[in-house]
Enzyme design. Structure first.
Site, PDB file in Angstrom:
ATOM      1  N   CYS A   1      46.990  67.759 -29.172  1.00  0.00           N
ATOM      2  CA  CYS A   1      45.747  67.282 -29.803  1.00  0.00           C
ATOM      3  C   CYS A   1      45.266  65.998 -29.117  1.00  0.00           C
ATOM      4  O   CYS A   1      44.078  65.828 -28.893  1.00  0.00           O
ATOM      5  CB  CYS A   1      45.947  66.973 -31.283  1.00  0.00           C
ATOM      6  SG  CYS A   1      46.941  68.174 -32.165  1.00  0.00           S
ATOM      7  N   ASP A   2      46.174  65.087 -28.819  1.00  0.00           N
ATOM      8  CA  ASP A   2      45.771  63.732 -28.410  1.00  0.00           C
ATOM      9  C   ASP A   2      46.176  63.337 -26.992  1.00  0.00           C
ATOM     10  O   ASP A   2      45.804  62.260 -26.528  1.00  0.00           O
ATOM     11  CB  ASP A   2      46.384  62.700 -29.390  1.00  0.00           C
ATOM     12  CG  ASP A   2      45.933  62.947 -30.817  1.00  0.00           C
ATOM     13  OD1 ASP A   2      44.773  63.356 -30.997  1.00  0.00           O
ATOM     14  OD2 ASP A   2      46.730  62.751 -31.744  1.00  0.00           O
TER      15      ASP A   2
ATOM     16  N   CYS B   1      51.003  64.712 -32.192  1.00  0.00           N
ATOM     17  CA  CYS B   1      50.650  65.986 -31.554  1.00  0.00           C
ATOM     18  C   CYS B   1      50.111  65.758 -30.145  1.00  0.00           C
ATOM     19  O   CYS B   1      48.981  65.288 -29.971  1.00  0.00           O
ATOM     20  CB  CYS B   1      49.613  66.692 -32.429  1.00  0.00           C
ATOM     21  SG  CYS B   1      48.892  68.129 -31.660  1.00  0.00           S
TER      22      CYS B   1
END
Ligand code: NAP
Length: 295
Positions: free
Chosen positions: A131-132, A128
């Site tokens: 997200c990261d 993701c």
């Protein structure tokens, strides 16, 4: 006993809740994450949901949840262990009963299953970008896959990272043309077609990706976006699925089991979009109403 229990608070489940509440039924939604929204939470920029020229996944998910709450749906936090005809068992030992059950549990990221993948999850490997991605500012990353998700990830990362290399097993991308055009117009992107990751290497963190062609690509991060698998661990064998595990329904979202319905990405369907998931919510509400009225 609720009239309807919905497993999953993504666009499909929340849409079904709105329709069913408007039909004056008692509706509970079970969600295992503290944040509702399912996979759209990982979409940083949505441009194809009617009514919004541009909106982030989290913002759209919040709007969906608020709508279901305003309609009067009840939310239960927990993970489903098993579903029976008129009840759902949770991992925390609770059993919740309902006249009808709607499975809207969506799908989760598929893994490549190659050497080093498990080992470097959280140490360079991610599924993701939203997200990261921030962990890879000014670094070199690879994105693996050729669909919409891969291109969305690659575009997001191209705004943060020094270099983004897209590795796809074929020459032709599966993604929408507009995403591909944007990707190729970026100065810091590169495309490796007709190749696949064979092994992820590094010491404590990912440093290199060995490709099937024999090339080695230096990379601080690898974002894997090769599609999804349906989240159906908790269903019984009586609910028919296809070879890939997606629940088979008819056009009205009715499964092979009486009183059990399936909507959104978890069911076998040709087009998995937010709008088609939300549409399933409307369709299933009619099927559930007919079912409950027939009891
Ligand atoms: P997808 O469309 O199924 O694409 C998966 C990609 O990964 C394909 O390019 C596939 O290659 C490749 N792949 C699969 N297994 C692989 C393996 N073992 N090794 C290497 N490559 C592999 O999946 P997705 O991109 O996650 O999208 C899923 C659904 O969500 C789609 O319907 C998509 O349109 C939708 N979606 C929409 C948006 C949007 O509209 N904004 C954003 C994200 C997702 P091949 O092409 O060779 O099969």
């Amino acid at each position: 006993m609720y009239d309807v229990l919905i497993i999953g608070a993504g666009p499909a489940g929340l849409s079904a809740a709105v329709y069913l509440k408007r039909a004056m039924l008692s509706v509970a939604i079970i969600e295992k994450q503290p944040l509702s929204g399912g996979q759209i939470l990982t979409s940083y920029n949505i441009e194809n949901y009617l009514g919004f020229t541009q909106i982030s996944g989290t913002e759209l998910a919040e709007k969906f949840k608020k709508h279901a709450e305003a309609a009067g749906a009840c939310f239960i936090f927990g993970e489903v262990l098993k579903i029976n005809k008129n009840s759902v068992e949770l991992h925390n030992g609770k059993t919740i009963s309902a006249k009808a059950i709607i499975i809207a549990s969506g799908a989760s990221h598929r893994h490549l299953g190659i050497k080093g993948e498990k080992e470097f999850i959280g140490k360079g490997i991610s599924y993701c970008a939203t997200c990261d991605g921030a962990f890879f500012a000014d670094k070199s990353v690879a994105v693996i896959g050729g669909g919409d998700a891969a291109l969305e990830n690659a575009l997001y990362l191209s705004n943060i990272c020094k270099r983004v290399t897209l590795i796809h097993r074929r020459k032709r991308l599966r993604a929408a043309e507009i995403l591909a055009e944007r990707f190729f117009s970026k100065p810091n992107t590169e495309f490796i077609p007709n190749d696949e990751a064979k092994e992820f290497c590094g010491d404590k963190k990912l440093t290199n990706i060995i490709l099937k062609s024999g090339k080695t690509l230096a990379a601080d991060g690898a974002f894997i976006a090769i599609g999804q698998s349906p989240q159906t661990k908790f269903i019984s064998k009586d609910i028919k699925t296809n070879v890939n595990g997606y629940i088979i329904t008819d056009n009205d979202c009715i499964t092979s089991e009486d009183g059990i319905f399936a909507i959104g990405d978890v069911r076998e369907k040709p087009c998995r979009q937010i709008i088609t998931a939300a549409a399933d919510g409307a369709v299933v509400s009619q099927s559930v109403l007919n079912y409950i009225n027939s009891l």
